[in-house]
Design a protein around this motif. Structure first.
Motif, mmCIF file in Angstrom:
data_model
loop_
_atom_site.group_PDB
_atom_site.id
_atom_site.type_symbol
_atom_site.label_atom_id
_atom_site.label_comp_id
_atom_site.label_asym_id
_atom_site.label_seq_id
_atom_site.Cartn_x
_atom_site.Cartn_y
_atom_site.Cartn_z
ATOM 1 N N MET A 1 0.933 -1.334 0.018
ATOM 2 C CA MET A 1 0.100 -0.118 -0.033
ATOM 3 C C MET A 1 0.849 1.237 -0.025
ATOM 4 S SD MET A 1 -2.901 1.082 2.792
ATOM 5 C CE MET A 1 -3.817 -0.281 2.440
ATOM 6 N N THR A 2 0.523 2.222 -0.699
ATOM 7 C CA THR A 2 1.256 3.294 -1.001
ATOM 8 C C THR A 2 0.993 4.390 0.276
ATOM 9 O OG1 THR A 2 1.075 3.452 -3.154
ATOM 10 C CG2 THR A 2 1.919 5.418 -2.277
ATOM 11 N N THR A 3 2.183 4.913 0.993
ATOM 12 C CA THR A 3 2.149 5.712 2.000
ATOM 13 C C THR A 3 2.503 7.107 1.646
ATOM 14 O OG1 THR A 3 4.574 5.290 2.529
ATOM 15 C CG2 THR A 3 2.999 3.677 3.230
ATOM 16 N N LEU A 4 2.118 7.993 2.620
ATOM 17 C CA LEU A 4 2.788 9.377 2.474
ATOM 18 C C LEU A 4 4.090 9.400 2.223
ATOM 19 C CD1 LEU A 4 0.752 12.026 3.352
ATOM 20 C CD2 LEU A 4 1.958 12.075 5.194
ATOM 21 N N SER A 5 4.955 8.754 3.051
ATOM 22 C CA SER A 5 6.291 8.765 2.809
ATOM 23 C C SER A 5 6.755 8.412 1.276
ATOM 24 C CB SER A 5 7.078 7.762 3.444
ATOM 25 O OG SER A 5 6.933 8.139 4.923
ATOM 26 N N ASP A 6 5.910 7.444 0.729
ATOM 27 C CA ASP A 6 6.317 7.174 -0.788
ATOM 28 C C ASP A 6 5.837 8.265 -1.763
ATOM 29 O OD1 ASP A 6 6.889 4.559 -0.197
ATOM 30 O OD2 ASP A 6 4.661 3.998 -0.108
ATOM 31 N N ALA A 11 7.851 12.957 -4.983
ATOM 32 C CA ALA A 11 7.799 14.417 -5.432
ATOM 33 C C ALA A 11 9.050 14.954 -4.831
ATOM 34 C CB ALA A 11 6.596 14.965 -4.769
ATOM 35 N N ASN A 12 10.006 14.299 -4.117
ATOM 36 C CA ASN A 12 11.080 15.014 -3.665
ATOM 37 C C ASN A 12 11.057 16.271 -2.729
ATOM 38 O OD1 ASN A 12 13.939 15.070 -3.542
ATOM 39 N ND2 ASN A 12 14.164 16.612 -5.106
ATOM 40 N N VAL A 13 9.978 15.870 -1.683
ATOM 41 C CA VAL A 13 9.545 16.820 -0.816
ATOM 42 C C VAL A 13 9.468 16.356 0.501
ATOM 43 C CG1 VAL A 13 8.320 18.467 -2.524
ATOM 44 C CG2 VAL A 13 7.033 16.592 -1.199
ATOM 45 N N SER A 14 9.153 16.773 1.654
ATOM 46 C CA SER A 14 8.947 16.271 2.710
ATOM 47 C C SER A 14 7.446 15.867 3.054
ATOM 48 C CB SER A 14 9.330 17.620 3.783
ATOM 49 O OG SER A 14 8.372 18.497 3.779
ATOM 50 N N LYS A 15 7.426 15.021 4.021
ATOM 51 C CA LYS A 15 6.191 14.469 4.393
ATOM 52 C C LYS A 15 5.319 15.531 4.691
ATOM 53 C CE LYS A 15 5.728 10.785 7.025
ATOM 54 N NZ LYS A 15 5.757 9.863 8.053
ATOM 55 N N MET A 16 5.785 16.515 5.512
ATOM 56 C CA MET A 16 4.779 17.776 6.025
ATOM 57 C C MET A 16 4.294 18.446 4.957
ATOM 58 S SD MET A 16 5.676 20.727 8.699
ATOM 59 C CE MET A 16 5.962 19.668 10.257
ATOM 60 N N THR A 17 5.222 18.665 3.644
ATOM 61 C CA THR A 17 4.680 19.224 2.763
ATOM 62 C C THR A 17 3.665 18.502 2.037
ATOM 63 O OG1 THR A 17 6.845 20.239 2.162
ATOM 64 C CG2 THR A 17 5.373 20.169 0.303
ATOM 65 N N VAL A 18 3.774 17.175 1.841
ATOM 66 C CA VAL A 18 2.541 16.383 1.180
ATOM 67 C C VAL A 18 1.259 16.435 2.159
ATOM 68 C CG1 VAL A 18 2.047 13.985 0.832
ATOM 69 C CG2 VAL A 18 4.194 14.870 0.220
ATOM 70 N N SER A 19 1.354 16.688 3.444
ATOM 71 C CA SER A 19 0.353 16.678 4.492
ATOM 72 C C SER A 19 -0.443 17.979 3.962
ATOM 73 C CB SER A 19 0.825 16.525 6.007
ATOM 74 O OG SER A 19 -0.178 16.680 6.677
ATOM 75 N N ALA A 34 0.791 21.292 -7.412
ATOM 76 C CA ALA A 34 1.084 20.575 -8.679
ATOM 77 C C ALA A 34 1.703 19.171 -8.609
ATOM 78 C CB ALA A 34 1.001 21.075 -9.950
ATOM 79 N N MET A 35 3.054 19.525 -8.151
ATOM 80 C CA MET A 35 4.198 18.480 -8.238
ATOM 81 C C MET A 35 3.710 17.291 -7.307
ATOM 82 S SD MET A 35 8.159 19.162 -7.814
ATOM 83 C CE MET A 35 7.969 19.741 -6.046
ATOM 84 N N VAL A 36 3.206 17.667 -6.083
ATOM 85 C CA VAL A 36 2.759 16.741 -5.308
ATOM 86 C C VAL A 36 1.340 15.843 -6.034
ATOM 87 C CG1 VAL A 36 1.821 16.148 -2.910
ATOM 88 C CG2 VAL A 36 3.575 17.733 -3.058
ATOM 89 N N GLU A 37 0.459 16.631 -6.233
ATOM 90 C CA GLU A 37 -0.636 15.849 -6.907
ATOM 91 C C GLU A 37 -0.271 14.920 -8.109
ATOM 92 O OE1 GLU A 37 -3.431 19.098 -7.696
ATOM 93 O OE2 GLU A 37 -4.373 19.090 -5.797
ATOM 94 N N LYS A 38 0.712 15.338 -8.698
ATOM 95 C CA LYS A 38 1.178 14.259 -9.841
ATOM 96 C C LYS A 38 1.785 13.126 -9.162
ATOM 97 C CE LYS A 38 4.362 14.469 -13.771
ATOM 98 N NZ LYS A 38 5.276 15.180 -14.607
ATOM 99 N N ALA A 39 2.582 13.362 -8.180
ATOM 100 C CA ALA A 39 3.163 12.327 -7.626
ATOM 101 C C ALA A 39 2.128 11.151 -7.075
ATOM 102 C CB ALA A 39 3.913 12.689 -6.514
ATOM 103 N N MET A 40 1.078 11.893 -6.504
ATOM 104 C CA MET A 40 0.179 10.872 -5.912
ATOM 105 C C MET A 40 -0.745 10.124 -6.898
ATOM 106 S SD MET A 40 -1.517 13.943 -3.018
ATOM 107 C CE MET A 40 -3.215 13.162 -2.914
#
Length: 320
Positions: A1-6, A11-19, A34-40
Motif C-alpha cells: 500500500m502506498t504511503t505518505l512517505s512514498d 515528489a522529492n519533498v518532505s512528508k509535511m509538505t505532502v500533508s 501540482a508536483m505533489v498531486e502528480k506524484a499522488m
C-alpha cells in the motif's frame, strides 16, 4: 500500500509538505501542489477521507440547498444534482439535499450550494457561517456558476435574423432577477445592432400561461415572426398556441412562425415539433459548482469569483 512517505519521495519533498497539500492546499504554492498531486496520481495514492476530516475538523458533507418550490426529480435539476454529486466524488464528499431554508444550518456541513436564490434571500446569505456558492448569476458579489445568459439570447436572436425572420419577439419570465435581465439584454442589444425595435412580453414560467398570452395577442403577430423564449416551458406553450391559431389559416411552423426555447434538458425533445433551443450545460455546471465549493472550503472561505459556461444553440423543427 502506498504511503505518505512514498509520495514525498516521489515528489522529492518532505512528508509535511505532502500533508499540507492534502489538508491545507491554500498554504502551498500552485507549483508545489501540482508536483505533489502528480506524484499522488503516479502512485495511485488516495488520502484517507475520514482521517482528513478529523484533522481539519470537517464533516466531509455539503448541502445542496433549493430555495425555490421545485420538483427535484425534474430533468433540469436531476442533471444539476448528478453533475454536482460527480464533482464531489473526487474529494470523497457526501451531499445532503435541503429544501427548507430553515434547515440550512441545522446539522453538520462544511459548506452549501444554493440554488433558486432571489433578491429577498441575500440578507440570509450574509449571516451564513460556512462557505457557500450560488447556482445562478447575481449582482451582489457572491461566488457563482451559470451559463452565459446574455450570450445565449444574443445567439438565439441572431440565429432568428439569419434565418430571415423579419419580426423577433421575446417572451420572458416575469421575475426581476439577474439571469432574466441578462437574457432580455442579449435580445435587446442584438436587435438594436440591427436597428430593430424590441418587443417583449413577460409571463409566469408555465406553458399554459404562455399559450394564453400568445392566443390573446395572436392578431398582432405578422407572418415571418420568430419568438425567442426564456425557457423551453414557455416555448412549448407558444408552439401550442400557434398550432391552434394556425389551423384555420394558411400559415405554418416554422415557415411562417418560428420558436426558440432555452434550457435544452428534456422538454425540447418531447415537444411536437421538436424545439430549436439554447442548450445549457447543466451537468457541467453541477461539476463546476462542486469544484468551486470544495476549493472554497479548502481555502477557508476565500472568494472564488464567477464562472459562466458557454451555451449551445441546437437547431430542430421549430425554426426554418
Amino acid at each position: 500500500m502506498t504511503t505518505l512517505s512514498d509520495v514525498a519521495k516521489e515528489a522529492n519533498v518532505s512528508k509535511m509538505t505532502v500533508s499540507r497539500v492534502i489538508n491545507h492546499p491554500e498554504q502551498v504554492t500552485p507549483e508545489l501542489r501540482a508536483m505533489v498531486e502528480k506524484a499522488m496520481e503516479s502512485l495511485n495514492y488516495h488520502p484517507n477521507s475520514i482521517a482528513q476530516a478529523l484533522v481539519n475538523n470537517r464533516s466531509n458533507v455539503v448541502k445542496f440547498v433549493t430555495l425555490e418550490d421545485i420538483d427535484t426529480t425534474e430533468p433540469y435539476y436531476m442533471n444539476l444534482l448528478f453533475g454536482f454529486a460527480r464533482g464531489l466524488n473526487s474529494k470523497q464528499y457526501a451531499m445532503q439535499l435541503v429544501t427548507d431554508p430553515d434547515q440550512i444550518e441545522k446539522g453538520r456541513a462544511d459548506g452549501y450550494l444554493i440554488t433558486g436564490a432571489r433578491n429577498k434571500n441575500y440578507d440570509m446569505f450574509d449571516k451564513l457561517d460556512k462557505p457557500f456558492v450560488l447556482f445562478g448569476e447575481n449582482h451582489r458579489g457572491y461566488d457563482f456558476v451559470d451559463s452565459d445568459n446574455q450570450m445565449a439570447e444574443k445567439m438565439a436572436t441572431q440565429y432568428a435574423l439569419d434565418r430571415l425572420y423579419k419580426h423577433i419577439i421575446f417572451i420572458g419570465i416575469d421575475i426581476k432577477e439577474p439571469f432574466e435581465y441578462s437574457r432580455e439584454a442579449g435580445y435587446i442589444n442584438t436587435l438594436q445592432q440591427h436597428q430593430l425595435i424590441p418587443q417583449i412580453y413577460r409571463v409566469a414560467n408555465h406553458s399554459h400561461v404562455a399559450e394564453k398570452v400568445v392566443r390573446e395577442h395572436f392578431k398582432e403577430f405578422k407572418k415571418d415572426t420568430c419568438f425567442i423564449c426564456a425557457s423551453d416551458r414557455i416555448a412549448i406553450g407558444v408552439v401550442r398556441a400557434l398550432q391552434r391559431a394556425l389551423q384555420s389559416q394558411d400559415a405554418r411552423i416554422p415557415e411562417d412562425f418560428g420558436v426558440i426555447g432555452f434550457d435544452g434538458v428534456f422538454l425540447d425533445q418531447v415537444s411536437n415539433p421538436k424545439l430549436t433551443t439554447i442548450k445549457q450545460p447543466i451537468f457541467e455546471m453541477g461539476e463546476m459548482l462542486a469544484k468551486m465549493l470544495l476549493q472554497k472550503i479548502a481555502q477557508s472561505g476565500s472568494p472564488q469569483g464567477e464562472i459562466m459556461l458557454k451555451p449551445k444553440l441546437v437547431r430542430r423543427q421549430t425554426t426554418r
